[in-house]
Design an enzyme around this catalytic site. Structure first.
Site, PDB file in Angstrom:
ATOM      1  CG  HIS A 270      -0.335  -0.308   2.290  1.00 39.90           C
ATOM      2  ND1 HIS A 270       0.157   0.788   3.313  1.00 39.90           N
ATOM      3  CD2 HIS A 270      -0.240  -1.382   3.204  1.00 39.90           C
ATOM      4  CE1 HIS A 270       0.878   0.096   4.465  1.00 39.90           C
ATOM      5  NE2 HIS A 270       0.450  -1.223   4.492  1.00 39.90           N
TER       6      HIS A 270
ATOM      7  CG  HIS B 297       8.628   3.259   9.386  1.00 38.65           C
ATOM      8  ND1 HIS B 297       7.757   4.306   8.686  1.00 38.65           N
ATOM      9  CD2 HIS B 297       8.095   2.190   9.150  1.00 38.65           C
ATOM     10  CE1 HIS B 297       6.627   3.700   8.105  1.00 38.65           C
ATOM     11  NE2 HIS B 297       6.881   2.289   8.070  1.00 38.65           N
TER      12      HIS B 297
ATOM     13  NE  ARG C 241     -13.747   8.821   9.536  1.00 39.45           N
ATOM     14  CZ  ARG C 241     -13.123   8.556   8.328  1.00 39.45           C
ATOM     15  NH1 ARG C 241     -13.772   8.244   7.385  1.00 39.45           N
ATOM     16  NH2 ARG C 241     -11.780   9.022   7.950  1.00 39.45           N
TER      17      ARG C 241
HETATM   18 FE   LIG Z   1       5.651   0.498   7.833  1.00 43.15          FE
END
Ligand SMILES: [Fe+2]
Length: 557
Positions: free
Chosen positions: A12, A134, A440
């Site tokens: 993704h 990250h 939400r």
């Molecule tokens: Fe990740």
């Protein structure tokens, strides 16, 4: 030195960024250009946008840095899990794992599609451990010299959670917890159980949680205090029969789009609560091991703004930086800096003060699009003042200005904005524009100086990634951006960072006495945030927005 950072895993959020001599110049997710939400294909369009912006050819790039290990690393980990019984050997599990490996191996991790789609390059391809990418995306852009770094996501090649220590431009690995002992997996499985899309709709569970009550016992799934936590994966990893062996007390998995029951709300409450406890446990361990007071966060789990707000409110840390593109799109930013670690060099330590890193379209391009569709417009001398006037009269506006944001949030470039004082505005925007779930919450954008007047722990929050408590006396003043539990997910807007958006909020404040606006992303439910003027026009006319301010142009219905 010119480096391209990429996220490409076939899973993704493919993305690309361009760094020149350590300075991040441009970043965009493939989904914005391709219009395929969470697009997982090779990010050729995003790379081309990076090159176009910098007026470079693919052959002028020195390094292409992918925020994932070379093909095979994840597969080897999977085989180990199959062999040791930690992941059930089912047809689907083996097929998916093998197919992903074979495809990536065939593409040489992205090298082949790069040369095929973008032309020959002399660039060296570098494959960076996913969690390191990250970690760099948080530490290097925090500007902190010394910091604990925590990465938490669904999974990397083998990683689920990792702790690092950043000091003086270098990063040292402290500890890794391997997949499937994963907080991202825990949260994603319950996201699916509650009828939403795993690894995409975790926001919905987080938003639903405050409507629930304590009482649902999830100890069969997670121990949030097991130094630092333990996810009981036997029930969470698929054995071919999803959710088999789950306690009867949780009921049946919710059908997507069906009614939300009290039990669903209570499950969401428990999932969020367990996750927050486990995150606190990891953060405490990271602080203890690194002896640092500062904290950098990245990985998809770090998008849990409620948990982040809890960390701030706990007072156990000094300064915090959460990479705004905490999900996998953001690994491009970290990967692109890895050449700076070669030969004992130091990383650049530049605080990331905004995410206006994407493509931009000037007034000429906007006018061309408006003319093509024969849309009647007026040209504004002061778009901020006009927009503020319209907001104060209760209009819902599309606001399309400048460079597109990188990361999941709209922060004043591609935003839908409205008056937060109207208690009905939440429902109006939900029903007329966003067509999304009733529970939400919408987020407020404050003038930075005004935030302490409205928020209890007003930490500098330029990226809407930390939840804060709205002062009790102010909850009725801005009801449509105050969640049911009295919290909000603020953006604090600085004059020198985004003068136009700041002025819009300021002008709204002058008219109403409330320097706060409701700000949500400019897209329809299930679609990517708008990219081009054409996307903005199409979305505007497919929704119940009242007016659209595109650059210097005003479009009304
Ligand atoms: Fe990740």
């Amino acid at each position: 030195m010119i480096t391209l950072g990429l996220n490409y895993s076939q899973m993704h959020d493919s993305s690309a960024c361009l760094v020149r001599d350590g300075q991040l110049l441009f970043a965009v997710a493939e989904e914005r250009i391709s219009r395929v939400k969470h697009d997982a294909r090779f990010p050729a369009l995003a790379i081309q946008a990076c090159l176009n912006f910098s007026k470079l050819l693919s052959d002028q790039v020195d390094e292409v840095c992918v925020g994932w290990q070379a093909p095979g690393a994840g597969y080897r980990h999977d085989l180990k899990l199959f062999a040791t019984g930690q992941w059930p050997v089912t047809y689907l599990n083996v097929l998916n794992s093998t197919r992903n490996f074979a495809s990536m191996w065939h593409q040489r991790g992205g090298e082949n599609p790069f040369t095929r789609q973008l032309g020959p390059t002399k660039a060296r391809f570098r494959f960076v451990d996913h969690h390191l990418a990250h970690a760099l995306s948080a530490y290097s852009y925090s500007g902190f010299d010394d910091s604990a770094i925590v990465v938490m996501d669904g999974r990397g090649a083998w990683e689920a959670t990792s702790i690092w220590h950043g000091n003086n431009g270098r990063v040292e690995h402290v500890q890794t917890i391997n997949w499937p002992n994963s907080l991202g997996l825990f949260y994603a499985q319950f996201t699916g159980f509650l009828g939403f899309t795993p690894n995409a709709d975790e926001w919905k569970v987080m938003g639903l949680a405050p409507y629930g009550q304590p009482g649902v016992d999830l100890s069969a799934f997670i121990d949030p205090h097991a130094a630092p936590y333990k996810v009981h994966t036997d029930r969470l990893v698929s054995n071919g029969a999803e959710y088999s062996g789950w306690p009867v007390s949780l009921g049946k998995p919710r059908e997507p789009e069906s009614e939300i029951s009290d039990l669903h709300k209570n499950i969401a409450f428990a999932v969020q609560n367990m996750c927050e406890e486990a995150i606190m446990s990891v953060v405490k361990l990271a602080i203890e091991k690194t002896r640092s007071k500062n904290l950098c966060l990245a990985g998809g789990v770090a998008l849990n703004s409620k948990a982040n707000g809890k960390i701030v409110a706990s007072g156990i840390i000094g300064k915090i930086f959460v990479q705004p593109a905490a999900s996998d799109d953001g690994v491009a930013l970290g990967a692109a800096l890895t050449p700076f670690l070669d030969g004992g060099q130091r990383l650049p330590l530049k605080p990331m003060r905004h995410v206006y890193l994407g493509p931009t379209f000037d007034d000429d391009a906007i006018e061309t699009a408006l003319k093509m569709y024969k849309i009647r417009t007026s040209r504004l001398s002061d778009p901020a003042a006009t927009a503020a006037e319209y907001l104060s009269r209760g209009k819902i506006l599309g606001w399309y200005q400048g460079r597109m944001e990188f990361g999941p949030r709209a922060l004043g470039s591609r935003s839908i904005i409205a008056d937060p004082r109207d208690p009905e505005m939440n429902a109006k925007v939900n029903n007329a524009v966003k067509f999304r779930e009733w529970w939400r919450p919408f987020a407020p954008s404050f003038k930075k100086e005004a935030a302490p007047e409205y928020l209890e722990s007003a930490y500098d929050s330029p990226f809407m990634i930390l939840t804060a408590r709205v002062r009790p006396e102010k909850r009725a003043v801005i009801p449509s951006v105050t969640h049911v539990d009295g919290s909000a997910r603020p953006q604090t807007v600085e004059k020198e960072i985004n003068p136009l958006f700041y002025r819009l909020i300021d002008e709204f404040g002058k008219r109403t006495g409330v320097p706060v606006i409701m700000n949500t992303s400019f897209n329809l439910r299930g679609e990517a945030i708008v990219h081009t003027p054409t996307d903005a026009i199409r979305t505007f006319f497919s929704s119940g927005m009242d007016a659209l301010v595109l650059g210097s142009f005003l479009v009304e219905k």
